[in-house]
Design an enzyme around this catalytic site. Structure first.
Site, PDB file in Angstrom:
ATOM      1  N   HIS A  97       0.792  -1.215   0.000  1.00  0.00           N
ATOM      2  CA  HIS A  97       0.000   0.000   0.000  1.00  0.00           C
ATOM      3  C   HIS A  97       0.834   1.279   0.000  1.00  0.00           C
ATOM      4  CE1 HIS A  97      -4.426   1.127   1.099  1.00  0.00           C
ATOM      5  NE2 HIS A  97      -3.978   1.811   0.068  1.00  0.00           N
ATOM      6  N   ASP A 120      -9.828  -0.154   3.736  1.00  0.00           N
ATOM      7  CA  ASP A 120      -8.671  -0.842   4.299  1.00  0.00           C
ATOM      8  C   ASP A 120      -9.002  -1.320   5.709  1.00  0.00           C
ATOM      9  OD1 ASP A 120      -6.083  -1.629   5.068  1.00  0.00           O
ATOM     10  OD2 ASP A 120      -5.130   0.082   4.109  1.00  0.00           O
ATOM     11  N   HIS A 122      -6.769  -1.380   7.869  1.00  0.00           N
ATOM     12  CA  HIS A 122      -5.871  -0.534   8.659  1.00  0.00           C
ATOM     13  C   HIS A 122      -6.022   0.914   8.206  1.00  0.00           C
ATOM     14  CE1 HIS A 122      -4.214  -4.592   7.996  1.00  0.00           C
ATOM     15  NE2 HIS A 122      -3.925  -4.554   9.285  1.00  0.00           N
ATOM     16  N   ASP A 124      -3.455   3.147   8.063  1.00  0.00           N
ATOM     17  CA  ASP A 124      -2.242   3.585   7.352  1.00  0.00           C
ATOM     18  C   ASP A 124      -1.907   5.042   7.635  1.00  0.00           C
ATOM     19  OD1 ASP A 124      -2.193   1.033   6.380  1.00  0.00           O
ATOM     20  OD2 ASP A 124      -2.767   1.527   4.343  1.00  0.00           O
ATOM     21  N   HIS A 137       4.214   0.680   4.378  1.00  0.00           N
ATOM     22  CA  HIS A 137       2.849   0.450   3.898  1.00  0.00           C
ATOM     23  C   HIS A 137       1.803   0.816   4.957  1.00  0.00           C
ATOM     24  CE1 HIS A 137       1.830  -3.953   5.359  1.00  0.00           C
ATOM     25  NE2 HIS A 137       2.485  -3.276   6.282  1.00  0.00           N
ATOM     26  N   ASP A 224      -7.482  -1.639  -0.483  1.00  0.00           N
ATOM     27  CA  ASP A 224      -6.602  -2.672   0.051  1.00  0.00           C
ATOM     28  C   ASP A 224      -7.437  -3.944   0.193  1.00  0.00           C
ATOM     29  OD1 ASP A 224      -5.091  -4.368   1.774  1.00  0.00           O
ATOM     30  OD2 ASP A 224      -4.025  -2.631   2.581  1.00  0.00           O
ATOM     31  N   ASP A 226      -7.105  -6.398   1.979  1.00  0.00           N
ATOM     32  CA  ASP A 226      -7.312  -6.879   3.341  1.00  0.00           C
ATOM     33  C   ASP A 226      -8.485  -6.188   4.029  1.00  0.00           C
ATOM     34  OD1 ASP A 226      -6.464  -4.476   4.617  1.00  0.00           O
ATOM     35  OD2 ASP A 226      -4.432  -5.195   4.911  1.00  0.00           O
ATOM     36  N   GLU A 269      -2.018  -4.981  -2.136  1.00  0.00           N
ATOM     37  CA  GLU A 269      -1.790  -6.019  -1.135  1.00  0.00           C
ATOM     38  C   GLU A 269      -2.303  -7.401  -1.539  1.00  0.00           C
ATOM     39  OE1 GLU A 269       0.163  -5.558   1.326  1.00  0.00           O
ATOM     40  OE2 GLU A 269       0.202  -3.413   1.727  1.00  0.00           O
TER      41      GLU A 269
END
Length: 297
Positions: A97, A120, A122, A124, A137, A224, A226, A269
């Site tokens: 990312h 995402d 997360h 980030d 990332h 992303d 994930d 990712e």
């Protein structure tokens, strides 16, 4: 509608190897063919050159590969800007990312004020000062918003690339302490999985689209994989249980297409080493198609 595919085989921004093969996995899942089927004229520009870890000694360094990531993101930003200025919608394939710094910088140069939807698990939003891991990332959105002390926030051009008030995070469910503080200080809008469960994807996307299209010149989507539940997308390096399900993800992309505001999109990712029969890359292709208007009827 015209689109340009740009691959960035970057795996410098995190620890688990294999995500550099993400662009190949998504291409193997027939992205070009799918775009053609739904009436999108696409051109594949190949991959941005990226250094590999074996050519760089990180001994004793806390932050991993900042110079190499800056170089690759700058090359990406230049190509994204060129394609967007020619009227094409960049489709950027990651890679980890950290490449988002290049995508957003390029769109800022091409379009002006950008809205960003960051989907995402997360946030980030770490910086060099707050990151527990030193993995870049986990930092690209912070640097794109002009936070932290690093030249990474000056990719392509100096300064902030997207304003916090024009940024929305969706699907977040793992946030570090330093990121929580930055969220409070900037006021950036975050829809966690709690909000998605409570409000539903339709309401979340309506509110998100209202934010990112208010006073902006375009919308960039940073997806992303994930962000999806690991049952849907097993081929990612940092899976987090309890994520977006298959239909929620498609609905998000379908509502984006209905709004007709998409200026650029990146999918990151995808790690084929960890995947099952390329299922995560196949899903990535489906979601890109939905963002470009693919429908059942």
């Amino acid at each position: 509608m015209k689109a340009t595919i740009i691959g960035v085989p970057m795996d410098l921004g995190q620890n688990r190897r294999g995500v550099d093969m993400g662009p190949s996995a998504i291409r193997y899942a027939n992205l070009n063919k799918k775009l053609e089927e739904i009436g999108v004229e696409s051109e594949d520009k190949g991959n941005i050159p990226v250094s590999i870890p074996e050519r760089n000694d990180m001994t004793g360094k806390t932050i991993k590969y900042p110079e190499q990531i800056y170089e690759a993101c700058t090359l990406l930003a230049e190509q994204v800007a060129d394609q967007a200025q020619e009227g094409s919608i960049p489709i950027v394939l990651g890679g980890d990312h950290s490449i988002a710094m290049g995508s957003i910088a390029g769109m800022k140069k091409a379009k002006g004020e950008m809205g960003v939807i960051w989907i995402d698990a997360h946030s980030d939003l770490n910086t060099f000062e707050t990151s527990p891991s030193g993995n870049i990332h986990g930092m690209p959105l912070a640097f794109s918003m002009g936070c932290g002390e690093s030249n990474l926030k000056d990719c392509l051009e100096k300064g902030q690339k997207v304003k916090p008030e024009n940024t929305v995070l969706i699907g977040t469910r793992e946030i570090d302490p330093g990121e929580r503080e930055l969220i409070e200080n900037t006021g950036v809008k975050v829809f966690t999985m709690y909000d998605l469960d409570k409000l539903g994807m339709n309401r979340v996307m309506e509110e998100a689209l209202a934010i990112v299209t208010s006073g902006t010149d375009g919308v960039h989507v940073s997806l992303d994989m994930d962000s999806l539940d690991p049952m849907e997308a097993p081929g990612v390096g940092t899976p987090v249980k309890g994520g977006i399900n298959y239909r929620e993800a498609h609905l998000a992309m379908e509502l984006l297409a209905e709004k007709k505001c998409l200026s650029s999109i990146e999918v990151v990712e995808v790690n084929p080493i960890l995947d099952h029969r390329n299922s995560t890359a196949n899903l990535a292709v489906e979601l890109i198609a939905s963002a470009f208007g693919d429908r059942v009827l």
